[in-house]
Write an enzyme that holds these catalytic residues in place. Structure first.
Site, PDB file in Angstrom:
ATOM      1  N   GLU A 237       0.808  -1.235   0.000  1.00  0.00           N
ATOM      2  CA  GLU A 237       0.000   0.000   0.000  1.00  0.00           C
ATOM      3  C   GLU A 237       0.836   1.278   0.000  1.00  0.00           C
ATOM      4  OE1 GLU A 237      -3.777   2.053   2.391  1.00  0.00           O
ATOM      5  OE2 GLU A 237      -2.958   0.136   3.079  1.00  0.00           O
ATOM      6  N   LYS A 253      -8.704  -1.062   0.881  1.00  0.00           N
ATOM      7  CA  LYS A 253      -9.733  -1.679   1.722  1.00  0.00           C
ATOM      8  C   LYS A 253     -10.378  -2.763   0.881  1.00  0.00           C
ATOM      9  CE  LYS A 253      -9.611  -0.155   5.802  1.00  0.00           C
ATOM     10  NZ  LYS A 253      -8.195  -0.525   5.788  1.00  0.00           N
TER      11      LYS A 253
END
Length: 445
Positions: A237, A253
């Site tokens: 990420e 997410k």
């Protein structure tokens, strides 16, 4: 000096440089994208910074961002370092009182003595403030016959007995308590994490990182050493990067395992893409990131460039959205980091109340976990990851730790959330020689 490498040479050279680096200094930062082709924002394949010319080390938050502003103005050159999650206490009226067994600095940045830049075109550029590049290159090439440089399968781990700060049942009970807060309207989504740890353990952090990196090939992999403290990171990420005046954030997410074959993989990725729960989690964080960016971006420039994108990695597929904005002309890179930190994907929505609940229900101080590590170029461009999927180690204390978690929303199922934690822990456990199926036998501390 620039050196042209072919793809088969690149991994071996990266490992040789790291082996050479730890003979030179006890401060190293390696940021490795592992040539991840789906990342169109990455400016380099890999950066390896070694040694310290100047440094900024903040042990406790309070004036960390002001100190970073001053340091940045004095050092308009390459900087590497990290932001601890607990800098939240400086940007908001919050506190951190949970146990901290690792005690990383709240903020640390350094100007490196040596810098190795692996460009996306396959070339290697070497910058040195001391020895000539020719001498450095000779030293590094002398290590190429070291079998430990490329054979991580030879690693014999010590017998590791992991403990949980929370038992599985305590974790499940806590999820229900968080769901009640959501029902009561206190929060809509909250990131909740748990720690696994081992004490009195001696490991070789570099060999362990190489093994993790072989397994995960993550686009934000990081080997980070500050003296006796180590981060071995397999993060997929990006927290925030800056290209010119363009800011890019890519919150994750939504997680699902990779399939055993192409057909199964496509079915699983479609399942993730169409998951109402994951979409709900993702869009809430997208809105939070957009709100954070309004503090430093020009009005009307913030946009969602990609919503609910599905990206495949070695072990998991992730739902990633991309949010962009144009930095105001009177703001700099420190302003951008301060305005958006900590990242929404590791806090929740609303952000402040979520961080208060995190402090209430988690039992370990996050510290560097769910913080950010990255670089700043001399022109102010930067790239910082989110510190997840990571092992943290203090060699002096002989303490090894990792934390895993996920976003809790109204329709979260406690057992499913626990299973997602184990999925996210799989790379670390495999590198440590621990079967993920045995995690149920870990003892609660």
């Amino acid at each position: 000096m620039k050196i042209t490498l072919n793809s088969t040479e690149t991994r071996a050279i990266k490992n040789q440089i790291l082996d050479w680096a730890r003979q030179q200094s006890d401060v190293i930062c390696c940021l490795d994208s592992n040539n991840y082709q789906e990342d169109k924002y990455s400016a380099y394949d890999c950066l390896i910074a070694v040694g310290v010319e100047k440094e900024l080390c903040i042990k406790e938050s309070g004036t960390a961002f002001n100190a970073l502003q001053a340091f940045a103005k004095e050092q308009e050159e390459w900087l590497f370092g990290h932001l601890s999650y607990d800098l939240k206490n400086e940007v908001e009226a919050l506190s951190s009182n949970n146990k901290d067994s690792l005690e990383f600095p709240e903020l640390y940045f350094f100007v490196p003595t040596y810098l190795f830049l692996f460009h996306n075109n396959g070339s290697l550029e070497i910058l040195s403030k001391k020895e000539t590049v020719v001498i450095l290159w000779e030293q590094i090439n002398d290590l190429k016959n070291d079998p430990a440089n490329h054979d991580t399968t030879a690693l014999e781990n010590p017998k590791i007995s992991m403990e949980q700060v929370l038992s599985k049942q305590e974790y499940l009970n806590t999820i229900q308590k968080i769901r009640q807060h959501i029902i009561d309207g206190d929060t809509y989504e909250m990131n909740f994490c748990q720690e696994f740890f081992a004490e009195a353990i001696k490991i070789d952090p570099l060999i362990l990182f190489k093994k993790m990196n072989q397994i995960a090939k993550a686009p934000f992999a990081t080997y980070y050493q500050i003296k006796q403290q180590y981060l071995l990171c397999g993060s997929p990420e990006r927290f925030l990067c800056k290209r010119g005046r363009q800011l890019i954030s890519q919150p994750i997410k939504g997680t699902i395992r990779r399939g055993d074959n192409l057909v199964e993989d496509q079915v699983l990725q479609k399942q993730l893409k169409n998951s109402i729960k994951d979409q709900a989690e993702n869009v809430m964080i997208v809105d939070l990131v957009r709100n954070d960016l309004t503090k430093v971006c020009e009005t009307g420039t913030i946009k969602v460039a990609d919503l609910f994108g599905i990206y495949g990695f070695e072990r998991v597929s992730q739902m990633i959205s991309t949010v962009e904005g144009k930095l105001q002309a009177n703001k700099n890179w420190v302003d951008a980091l301060e305005a958006t930190f900590p990242m929404g994907s590791m806090t929740g929505a609303p952000k402040v109340i979520s961080m208060e609940l995190i402090e209430q229900y988690e039992k370990s101080k996050r510290g560097l976990y769910s913080g950010a590590v990255g670089y700043v170029a001399p022109n102010g461009d930067f790239d910082f990851n989110v510190v997840i999927r990571s092992l943290l180690y203090d060699a002096q204390k002989a303490y090894l730790s990792f934390q895993v978690g996920g976003a809790i929303v109204y329709d979260s199922e406690p057992e499913a959330e626990y299973e997602e934690c184990l999925l996210k822990a799989k790379t670390m456990l495999e590198a440590l020689g621990i079967n993920a199926l045995d995690i149920a036998n870990f003892n609660a501390h």
